[in-house]
Design a protein around this motif. Structure first.
Motif, PDB file in Angstrom:
ATOM      1  N   PHE A 184      40.161  22.924   4.149  1.00 17.03           N
ATOM      2  CA  PHE A 184      39.188  22.962   5.250  1.00 17.03           C
ATOM      3  C   PHE A 184      38.739  24.397   5.514  1.00 17.03           C
ATOM      4  CE2 PHE A 184      38.501  23.676   9.827  1.00 17.03           C
ATOM      5  CZ  PHE A 184      37.379  22.878  10.020  1.00 17.03           C
ATOM      6  N   GLU A 185      39.702  25.311   5.636  1.00  8.98           N
ATOM      7  CA  GLU A 185      39.349  26.707   5.900  1.00  8.98           C
ATOM      8  C   GLU A 185      38.546  27.297   4.748  1.00  8.98           C
ATOM      9  OE1 GLU A 185      42.144  29.427   7.642  1.00  8.98           O
ATOM     10  OE2 GLU A 185      43.510  27.802   8.173  1.00  8.98           O
ATOM     11  N   LEU A 186      38.924  26.992   3.522  1.00 12.79           N
ATOM     12  CA  LEU A 186      38.197  27.505   2.360  1.00 12.79           C
ATOM     13  C   LEU A 186      36.748  27.060   2.395  1.00 12.79           C
ATOM     14  CD1 LEU A 186      37.864  28.658  -0.525  1.00 12.79           C
ATOM     15  CD2 LEU A 186      38.775  26.472  -1.373  1.00 12.79           C
ATOM     16  N   LEU A 226      32.559  18.319  13.172  1.00 11.94           N
ATOM     17  CA  LEU A 226      33.887  18.337  13.801  1.00 11.94           C
ATOM     18  C   LEU A 226      33.955  17.377  14.977  1.00 11.94           C
ATOM     19  CD1 LEU A 226      34.153  20.773  11.924  1.00 11.94           C
ATOM     20  CD2 LEU A 226      35.279  22.004  13.766  1.00 11.94           C
ATOM     21  N   LEU A 227      32.877  17.272  15.747  1.00 12.00           N
ATOM     22  CA  LEU A 227      32.846  16.307  16.844  1.00 12.00           C
ATOM     23  C   LEU A 227      32.954  14.879  16.311  1.00 12.00           C
ATOM     24  CD1 LEU A 227      30.061  17.849  19.117  1.00 12.00           C
ATOM     25  CD2 LEU A 227      32.458  17.559  19.730  1.00 12.00           C
ATOM     26  N   GLN A 228      32.246  14.609  15.209  1.00 14.00           N
ATOM     27  CA  GLN A 228      32.305  13.278  14.597  1.00 14.00           C
ATOM     28  C   GLN A 228      33.734  12.956  14.162  1.00 14.00           C
ATOM     29  OE1 GLN A 228      29.370  11.611  14.381  1.00 14.00           O
ATOM     30  NE2 GLN A 228      29.674   9.950  12.914  1.00 14.00           N
ATOM     31  N   SER A 229      34.433  13.984  13.689  1.00 11.69           N
ATOM     32  CA  SER A 229      35.798  13.762  13.211  1.00 11.69           C
ATOM     33  C   SER A 229      36.734  13.361  14.354  1.00 11.69           C
ATOM     34  CB  SER A 229      36.322  15.024  12.514  1.00 11.69           C
ATOM     35  OG  SER A 229      36.682  16.027  13.456  1.00 11.69           O
ATOM     36  N   ALA A 230      36.411  13.747  15.585  1.00  9.68           N
ATOM     37  CA  ALA A 230      37.257  13.367  16.719  1.00  9.68           C
ATOM     38  C   ALA A 230      37.302  11.858  16.883  1.00  9.68           C
ATOM     39  CB  ALA A 230      36.748  14.016  18.002  1.00  9.68           C
ATOM     40  N   ILE A 231      36.222  11.172  16.518  1.00  9.04           N
ATOM     41  CA  ILE A 231      36.166   9.718  16.641  1.00  9.04           C
ATOM     42  C   ILE A 231      36.834   9.044  15.443  1.00  9.04           C
ATOM     43  CG2 ILE A 231      34.641   7.719  16.901  1.00  9.04           C
ATOM     44  CD1 ILE A 231      34.706   9.698  19.286  1.00  9.04           C
ATOM     45  N   TYR A 232      36.524   9.512  14.249  1.00 12.38           N
ATOM     46  CA  TYR A 232      36.967   8.802  13.048  1.00 12.38           C
ATOM     47  C   TYR A 232      38.263   9.341  12.443  1.00 12.38           C
ATOM     48  CZ  TYR A 232      32.576   6.374  13.313  1.00 12.38           C
ATOM     49  OH  TYR A 232      31.549   5.579  13.739  1.00 12.38           O
ATOM     50  N   CYS A 233      38.668  10.559  12.837  1.00  8.52           N
ATOM     51  CA  CYS A 233      39.924  11.113  12.328  1.00  8.52           C
ATOM     52  C   CYS A 233      40.964  11.288  13.427  1.00  8.52           C
ATOM     53  CB  CYS A 233      39.685  12.470  11.657  1.00  8.52           C
ATOM     54  SG  CYS A 233      38.469  12.429  10.335  1.00  8.52           S
ATOM     55  N   ILE A 268      39.434  17.314   7.012  1.00  8.00           N
ATOM     56  CA  ILE A 268      40.001  17.073   8.351  1.00  8.00           C
ATOM     57  C   ILE A 268      40.771  15.755   8.342  1.00  8.00           C
ATOM     58  CG2 ILE A 268      39.450  16.561  10.762  1.00  8.00           C
ATOM     59  CD1 ILE A 268      37.017  18.435  10.451  1.00  8.00           C
ATOM     60  N   ALA A 269      40.165  14.715   7.760  1.00  8.99           N
ATOM     61  CA  ALA A 269      40.794  13.397   7.739  1.00  8.99           C
ATOM     62  C   ALA A 269      42.142  13.434   7.028  1.00  8.99           C
ATOM     63  CB  ALA A 269      39.868  12.390   7.069  1.00  8.99           C
ATOM     64  N   GLN A 270      42.229  14.231   5.978  1.00  6.41           N
ATOM     65  CA  GLN A 270      43.472  14.307   5.209  1.00  6.41           C
ATOM     66  C   GLN A 270      44.435  15.370   5.734  1.00  6.41           C
ATOM     67  OE1 GLN A 270      41.844  14.900   1.190  1.00  6.41           O
ATOM     68  NE2 GLN A 270      42.507  12.818   0.718  1.00  6.41           N
ATOM     69  N   GLY A 271      43.966  16.179   6.679  1.00  5.58           N
ATOM     70  CA  GLY A 271      44.807  17.258   7.182  1.00  5.58           C
ATOM     71  C   GLY A 271      45.057  18.331   6.138  1.00  5.58           C
ATOM     72  N   VAL A 302      41.529  12.675  17.801  1.00  2.03           N
ATOM     73  CA  VAL A 302      41.391  13.888  18.603  1.00  2.03           C
ATOM     74  C   VAL A 302      42.335  15.002  18.155  1.00  2.03           C
ATOM     75  CG1 VAL A 302      41.689  14.832  20.926  1.00  2.03           C
ATOM     76  CG2 VAL A 302      40.425  12.693  20.600  1.00  2.03           C
ATOM     77  N   PRO A 303      43.615  14.723  17.833  1.00  2.00           N
ATOM     78  CA  PRO A 303      44.486  15.816  17.384  1.00  2.00           C
ATOM     79  C   PRO A 303      43.954  16.525  16.148  1.00  2.00           C
ATOM     80  CG  PRO A 303      45.812  13.927  18.004  1.00  2.00           C
ATOM     81  CD  PRO A 303      44.387  13.464  18.006  1.00  2.00           C
ATOM     82  N   ALA A 304      43.409  15.761  15.184  1.00  2.00           N
ATOM     83  CA  ALA A 304      42.854  16.381  13.982  1.00  2.00           C
ATOM     84  C   ALA A 304      41.646  17.240  14.332  1.00  2.00           C
ATOM     85  CB  ALA A 304      42.463  15.310  12.966  1.00  2.00           C
TER      86      ALA A 304
END
Length: 408
Positions: free
Chosen positions: A84-86, A105-112, A76-79, A114-116
């Protein structure tokens, strides 16, 4: 390559890596990938199999579940959405709990950003639907939306509230937290109840003041939660430790309790059981919660349920291990010394007692003793339940509670 002595493992780094790769991504995907090897990319396939899948995925420092979640967060961080899907497909197929994936995924909203996270959730929903995973609707209306806050009084307690209608408080077991009640809270909120649940002190997201605690401390917490809510008197539904707190609240604060459900609980422990609690306290103090986790899970759930629903046990074990050991021990003191035998006859509100036929911690005899001490109390025994009956037999538990609500 150096010859391997006879009788030793002849597999090399590639073979070990290939085994890990199959375990994580599945045979079908690996076979398709290997079938595409050619004179140009074969060395790369060998490289990632040896180094990524053997040297890294084969290291003992992290378990495969943790590595799966890390990979989801990193992609997620790298887009890198194809990766990710795999890995998401592989994680779901491998039995990783959806709640753990959701939290990642919720954690990623903070560190990566919201768009990611927004892209990750969209792709995840698409992947889950393609895999045939049923995602029940969860509208954000008052029955489904969960609000949270902390008590104004101290020690601060973490509170969740949802729904409108009859005020119901759900009080959890020792070593659990508010999420033990997720399914029941949602259903009651959908059927005309305003449901409040809170983490006991020393548990979940509530404060953990120094212990040991007395049962009167936990009852005082319950009373201030209800008073701050301002919706009393309430229907109190407590399981195990929560049931003990409910007995004290109904006896000591009758103006706050309209009706009482005591599930998988007791009014007191005999001396032999108190000695067992003392041993548990000593073990946790010396070795931590990990030392008792297997024993606790064996009491919470019977073997048949554990085999059929490993994800429920895994979630309960994770909750136990997240609990502050000092808070757990402090509450153990309160639970081990509970004694409401003199108070039970004074409880004036309607009482329902729920027991699990396979409960080792608070067997049916303890539930029967409560009913005998409180004339008019109703007893329901759930045949295929042990201690955390709301998770083992959720439909039967809910039916008993809803019928009781209808009767009052």
């Amino acid at each position: 390559m150096m010859d391997t002595p006879t009788g030793h493992d002849h597999t090399d780094a590639f073979d070990h890596g290939l085994r890990n790769r199959r375990a994580v991504l599945g045979d079908a995907w690996v076979e398709r990938s290997l079938a595409q090897a050619n004179a140009f990319n074969a060395d790369f396939q060998s490289l990632i199999t040896r180094y990524a899948w053997h040297e890294i995925w084969g290291r003992p420092g992290l378990d495969p579940r943790t590595r799966r979640l890390l990979v989801l967060g990193m992609t997620i961080a790298q887009g890198r959405w194809e990766e990710f899907e795999l890995h998401l497909r592989a994680a779901v197929a491998g039995g990783l709990a959806l709640d753990e994936i959701k939290e990642t995924l919720l954690q990623s909203a903070i560190y990566c950003g919201v768009p990611a996270a927004n892209t990750a959730f969209k792709l995840a929903v698409d992947v889950l639907r393609q895999m045939g995973v049923s995602l029940e609707p969860r509208p954000l209306d008052p029955a489904h939306r969960v609000s949270q806050h902390r008590t104004f009084s101290t020690p601060e307690l973490h509170v969740l509230r949802q729904g409108r209608g009859t005020p119901v408080v759900l009080s959890h077991a020792l070593g659990m937290d508010v999420h033990m009640w997720d399914a029941l809270a949602r259903s009651l909120a959908e059927h005309g109840c305003e449901v409040l649940r809170y983490d006991h002190r020393g548990h979940g997201q509530s404060a953990c003041p120094p212990g040991p605690y007395a049962m009167d401390d936990l009852v005082a917490d319950a009373a201030r939660v209800v008073r701050e809510w301002g919706r009393g008197p309430v229907v109190w539904v407590g399981l195990s430790m929560g049931g003990m707190v409910g007995q004290g609240l109904a006896a000591g604060h009758p103006d706050l309790v309209r009706a009482l459900v005591i599930a998988n609980s007791t009014a007191w422990y005999p001396e032999a059981a108190r000695a067992s609690w003392a041993q548990r306290i000593a073990t946790v103090q010396a070795q931590g919660l990990e030392a008792i986790a297997e024993m606790v899970m064996g009491r919470y759930f019977h073997e048949g349920f554990r085999a059929a629903h490993p994800e429920v046990e895994a979630a309960a074990r994770a909750t136990l291990l997240r609990t502050d050991p000092q808070g757990y021990v402090a509450c153990c003191h309160a639970v081990s010394q509970v004694d409401w035998r003199k108070a039970l006859p004074s409880i004036a509100c309607p009482v329902l007692v729920i027991a699990g036929a396979r409960d080792q911690g608070t067997p049916v005899a303890m539930a029967e003793a409560i009913v005998q001490a409180r004339p008019g109390a109703k007893l329901v025994v759930l045949e295929e339940a042990s201690h955390i009956s709301v998770l083992e037999q959720p439909q039967a538990f809910e039916q008993a509670v809803r019928e009781f609500l209808g009767s009052i």
